[in-house]
Design a protein around this motif. Structure first.
Motif, mmCIF file in Angstrom:
data_model
loop_
_atom_site.group_PDB
_atom_site.id
_atom_site.type_symbol
_atom_site.label_atom_id
_atom_site.label_comp_id
_atom_site.label_asym_id
_atom_site.label_seq_id
_atom_site.Cartn_x
_atom_site.Cartn_y
_atom_site.Cartn_z
ATOM 1 N N ARG A 1 -32.163 -24.377 33.232
ATOM 2 C CA ARG A 1 -31.925 -24.755 31.831
ATOM 3 C C ARG A 1 -31.303 -26.148 31.791
ATOM 4 O O ARG A 1 -30.350 -26.434 32.510
ATOM 5 C CB ARG A 1 -30.987 -23.752 31.166
ATOM 6 N N LEU A 2 -31.870 -26.991 30.935
ATOM 7 C CA LEU A 2 -31.348 -28.335 30.711
ATOM 8 C C LEU A 2 -30.796 -28.394 29.294
ATOM 9 O O LEU A 2 -31.449 -27.912 28.358
ATOM 10 C CB LEU A 2 -32.449 -29.387 30.847
ATOM 11 N N ILE B 1 -30.154 -35.725 29.332
ATOM 12 C CA ILE B 1 -29.675 -34.460 29.879
ATOM 13 C C ILE B 1 -28.212 -34.592 30.298
ATOM 14 O O ILE B 1 -27.861 -35.470 31.090
ATOM 15 C CB ILE B 1 -30.529 -34.023 31.085
ATOM 16 N N GLY B 2 -27.395 -33.699 29.772
ATOM 17 C CA GLY B 2 -25.984 -33.683 30.115
ATOM 18 C C GLY B 2 -25.607 -32.525 31.014
ATOM 19 O O GLY B 2 -24.548 -32.526 31.638
ATOM 20 N N GLU B 3 -26.486 -31.519 31.076
ATOM 21 C CA GLU B 3 -26.156 -30.314 31.850
ATOM 22 C C GLU B 3 -27.418 -29.715 32.463
ATOM 23 O O GLU B 3 -28.405 -29.487 31.771
ATOM 24 C CB GLU B 3 -25.508 -29.286 30.924
ATOM 25 N N TRP B 4 -27.370 -29.484 33.768
ATOM 26 C CA TRP B 4 -28.406 -28.770 34.501
ATOM 27 C C TRP B 4 -27.785 -27.461 34.983
ATOM 28 O O TRP B 4 -26.742 -27.482 35.628
ATOM 29 C CB TRP B 4 -28.851 -29.547 35.730
ATOM 30 N N THR B 5 -28.415 -26.343 34.688
ATOM 31 C CA THR B 5 -27.958 -25.047 35.173
ATOM 32 C C THR B 5 -29.179 -24.296 35.694
ATOM 33 O O THR B 5 -30.218 -24.303 35.039
ATOM 34 C CB THR B 5 -27.311 -24.218 34.035
ATOM 35 N N GLY B 6 -29.043 -23.657 36.848
ATOM 36 C CA GLY B 6 -30.183 -22.928 37.383
ATOM 37 C C GLY B 6 -29.773 -21.742 38.215
ATOM 38 O O GLY B 6 -28.674 -21.687 38.769
ATOM 39 N N TRP B 7 -30.687 -20.792 38.301
ATOM 40 C CA TRP B 7 -30.450 -19.567 39.049
ATOM 41 C C TRP B 7 -31.746 -19.125 39.709
ATOM 42 O O TRP B 7 -32.829 -19.290 39.163
ATOM 43 C CB TRP B 7 -29.972 -18.462 38.097
ATOM 44 N N MET C 1 -28.418 -16.528 42.826
ATOM 45 C CA MET C 1 -27.553 -17.584 43.278
ATOM 46 C C MET C 1 -27.744 -18.801 42.391
ATOM 47 O O MET C 1 -28.831 -19.036 41.878
ATOM 48 C CB MET C 1 -27.844 -17.908 44.736
ATOM 49 N N ASN C 2 -26.709 -19.560 42.216
ATOM 50 C CA ASN C 2 -26.816 -20.801 41.470
ATOM 51 C C ASN C 2 -27.571 -21.821 42.308
ATOM 52 O O ASN C 2 -27.364 -21.914 43.516
ATOM 53 C CB ASN C 2 -25.438 -21.339 41.110
ATOM 54 N N LEU C 3 -28.442 -22.578 41.667
ATOM 55 C CA LEU C 3 -29.244 -23.564 42.383
ATOM 56 C C LEU C 3 -28.514 -24.902 42.481
ATOM 57 O O LEU C 3 -27.802 -25.292 41.560
ATOM 58 C CB LEU C 3 -30.576 -23.770 41.663
#
Length: 159
Positions: free
Chosen positions: A84-85, A129-135, A1-3
Motif C-alpha cells: 500500500r502506498l 508517496i509519503g508511506e510505503w507499507t507491505g506484507w 512478514m513486513n516487506l
C-alpha cells in the motif's frame, strides 16, 4: 512478514494494474483500477482527455490524500502479498514532468502510444508517496503439505 523497501518497490513495479483510491466531496472512497509507473517516490497514472476531468482528479480539489494498493491473491495463501502506498495527489499538465511520465509509461506498456497521448491525452495524476507499507506471508517453504498442518490428511470428524 513486513516487506523491506526494495522488495515493495520491486513488487509494485512488476504489477500491470493497481487500485487507486481518492476521497470524494462526501467523504466516500472512490476506487478505480489504473495503469501506472513509479519513479522513486512519485507515482504517475494517465487520465483521459474529457470535457470534465475524471473524478479521481476532481477529488483532489478538496482532499489531496491518495491511497494505492498493489496485491496478489492465490488459493495457496503462502503466495499472497500486498503493498500500500499513501501520499499526496496532484495534477500534472503539459510540461517536462508530464513528458517524463509519458516516457515511463511508454517503456512499461508497449501499447500505450505515448506520442499520441502527449498530444491527445488528458492530464497526468501524480502522487508524491509519503508511506510505503507491505506484507507477504513468510513461513515454512512451500512443498509437501505447505504450512497447513491438516492439508493432505484425510478429514476426520471429532466425536
Amino acid at each position: 512478514m513486513n516487506l523491506e523497501q526494495g522488495e515493495m518497490r520491486g513488487r509494485v513495479e512488476r504489477e500491470r494494474v493497481v487500485r487507486l483510491a481518492t476521497v470524494d466531496d462526501r467523504g466516500r472512497a472512490h476506487v478505480v483500477p489504473v495503469i501506472f509507473a513509479v519513479d522513486g517516490d512519485v507515482f504517475y497514472s494517465p487520465t483521459d482527455k474529457k470535457a470534465r476531468p475524471p473524478k479521481r482528479l476532481r477529488n483532489l480539489d478538496h482532499d489531496e490524500r491518495v491511497t494505492i494498493l498493489a496485491d496478489f491473491y492465490d488459493e495457496d495463501w503462502v503466495k499472497a502479498w500486498w503493498v500500500r502506498l499513501r501520499g499526496t495527489g496532484r495534477v500534472v499538465g503539459d510540461g517536462p514532468e508530464r513528458t517524463h511520465a509519458i516516457g515511463l509509461l511508454d517503456r512499461k506498456y508497449p501499447q500505450f502510444a505515448g506520442p499520441a497521448y502527449a498530444e491527445d491525452g488528458g492530464p497526468m495524476l501524480a502522487v508524491d508517496i509519503g508511506e510505503w507499507t507491505g506484507w507477504a506471508y513468510s513461513g515454512r517453504p512451500l512443498g509437501g503439505r505447505g504450512w497447513w498442518p491438516w492439508r493432505g490428511r484425510p478429514w476426520r470428524r471429532s466425536r
